[in-house]
Design a protein around this motif. Sequence first.
Motif, PDB file in Angstrom:
ATOM      1  N   GLY A  43       0.822  -1.204   0.000  1.00 49.46           N
ATOM      2  CA  GLY A  43       0.000   0.000   0.000  1.00 49.46           C
ATOM      3  C   GLY A  43       0.852   1.248   0.000  1.00 49.46           C
ATOM      4  O   GLY A  43       2.051   1.189   0.279  1.00 49.46           O
ATOM      5  N   PRO A  44       0.230   2.382  -0.347  1.00 46.94           N
ATOM      6  CA  PRO A  44       0.966   3.651  -0.349  1.00 46.94           C
ATOM      7  C   PRO A  44       1.279   4.094   1.075  1.00 46.94           C
ATOM      8  O   PRO A  44       0.728   3.541   2.032  1.00 46.94           O
ATOM      9  N   SER A  45       2.142   5.071   1.215  1.00 45.14           N
ATOM     10  CA  SER A  45       2.493   5.522   2.557  1.00 45.14           C
ATOM     11  C   SER A  45       1.254   6.087   3.244  1.00 45.14           C
ATOM     12  O   SER A  45       0.387   6.665   2.607  1.00 45.14           O
ATOM     13  N   GLY A  46       1.161   5.876   4.535  1.00 49.29           N
ATOM     14  CA  GLY A  46       0.009   6.366   5.296  1.00 49.29           C
ATOM     15  C   GLY A  46      -1.119   5.364   5.370  1.00 49.29           C
ATOM     16  O   GLY A  46      -2.171   5.654   5.933  1.00 49.29           O
ATOM     17  N   CYS A  47      -0.916   4.147   4.807  1.00 48.59           N
ATOM     18  CA  CYS A  47      -1.996   3.171   4.826  1.00 48.59           C
ATOM     19  C   CYS A  47      -1.941   2.302   6.088  1.00 48.59           C
ATOM     20  O   CYS A  47      -2.787   1.436   6.271  1.00 48.59           O
ATOM     21  N   GLY A  48      -0.956   2.539   6.918  1.00 44.61           N
ATOM     22  CA  GLY A  48      -0.903   1.842   8.202  1.00 44.61           C
ATOM     23  C   GLY A  48      -0.276   0.456   8.148  1.00 44.61           C
ATOM     24  O   GLY A  48      -0.406  -0.310   9.088  1.00 44.61           O
ATOM     25  N   LYS A  49       0.419   0.138   7.050  1.00 38.35           N
ATOM     26  CA  LYS A  49       0.967  -1.213   6.931  1.00 38.35           C
ATOM     27  C   LYS A  49       2.069  -1.479   7.961  1.00 38.35           C
ATOM     28  O   LYS A  49       2.131  -2.566   8.541  1.00 38.35           O
ATOM     29  N   THR A  50       2.912  -0.475   8.185  1.00 40.36           N
ATOM     30  CA  THR A  50       3.966  -0.644   9.189  1.00 40.36           C
ATOM     31  C   THR A  50       3.374  -0.686  10.596  1.00 40.36           C
ATOM     32  O   THR A  50       3.823  -1.452  11.451  1.00 40.36           O
TER      33      THR A  50
END
Lengths: 260, 261
Positions: A43-50
């Motif tokens: 997902g793009p940055s800011g999608c909460g994956k980390t």
Amino acid sequence: MGKAKIVIEGVEKSFQNKAGAWQEALTGVDLEIREGEFVCLLGPSGCGKTTLLNMAAGFDHPTGGRILIDGEPVSGPDPKHVTIFQNYGLFPWRTVLGNVEYGLEVQGVPRPERQEIAREYIDLVGLEKFAGHHPHELSGGMQQRVALARALAVDPEIIFMDEPFGALDAMTRYKMQEEISRIWQEKHKTIIFVTHDIDEAVYLADRIVLMSPHPGRVKRVLEVPVGRPRERTGYDFTTIRDKVFREFELVHHQDLEFQI
Amino acid sequence: MRGQGFKGEKYLTPLLTLGVLAGIWQLVVSSGIYTLEELPGPVQVAKGAAELWARDILLEHIGVSMYRFGVAYLLAVSSGVVLGLILGWYNRMLTAVDPFIQILRPISPIAWFPLALLWFGIGNLPAIFIIFLSAFFPALLATVNAVRNVDPVYIKVARNFRTRERDILLKVVVPAAFPHIMVGLHIALGTAWIHLVAGEMLGAQSGLGYLIVDSRNFLRTDWIILGMILIGLLGLALDRLMRLAEKWVNKNWGFVPKTHE
């Protein structure tokens, strides 16, 4: 496929920003990851994956819902679930061997035994000639191999990888993707791999968890039914890649509308 | 780089500067603006040194000064680093004592003179106390900062492998902070050495600081200047030693590239 290894149920995460207002980083995430599965969070940055990875790894806690590993709620970091960080997290004052044996050292494994195990994993990642070197003497790709060997040395059941190849150049990146794919097949670990690179996800994953931002959530879960080793130019590969790409664009498109 | 010349120029050039400065010094002396008592020349200072040397006093002064300095510095550094590790690691403790440290720190060690004399009387102790104070705070604060600035990813890795709290401190925080602690110890060395003279000006009956005060009483300006020069030279030597130690640490800590054949 095996039984459920990680179960994520209705997980939410909110942060308090500087102004004191609560912001939703993740909302309503439901996901089940099977034992031995290779799952990419894409997902793009800011999608909460980390954020999701950090909570599953035990470094952070959800503000809602729950995460179970082997049926038990995650209460904190555990040597059975090792995280590999984007900036490697190698100890610069230790040699390659010293880094790889660290996990066994703190478990109290006697030196000869732990060094033997450490050397085995240093061999596995192809760094046998560099066991006595310090991390700063190695290239980025080699440092990431050390981090991988260090994680594998404690024989974990799950490996969490947070954009581990993000800082590498394209060629090294390909090489590392092949390497991690080979090691995964050899060692049968469950791997959760965070990336924003579509090709990387398609090359590595059994399943791709496509995420979208504002607030972070799971948009779609896509199977990658392509045999291994995968050909980056093969028909199956490019078909799946196109599909993921279209989905990904859709995510971006909606994101754009959301912002407008 | 501009101005690169033959080998050894690095050492010769400063020597040349030194010669020029000595020349100016001698010129001022020869001009007769000051009497020889007010401003002795290089020759008088050398003669004075020879006189003290012949009386076996010079080495004694140096030895005593080094002893006091060594004891005070090691005490200050060991206690400063240990306390700094604890305060840097346990946030609550730092919150509790930080205001106190910040109040004590700006007080010049020299301000402690009267109390040091009252508490420790005459002898080595007041000097050791003053030198200790001057090295303690830089060592403490550098260690606190070094610990607080340890990359959190190291701590995460340590916790991931379920490192015990004690081992996180000893196996991860200390080595990660060590190069920065060394910088603090280097600064502490400089400030402590500066306060050596001050410390020995009170209560002491020997040492380089005492030599200067005592020579003032006899108007032996040649010995005063000699004392100053010796303090400068020894300070330089200590600084170089510390730099070597720092280099060694950085190399063995893997922070500076080693050259490989």
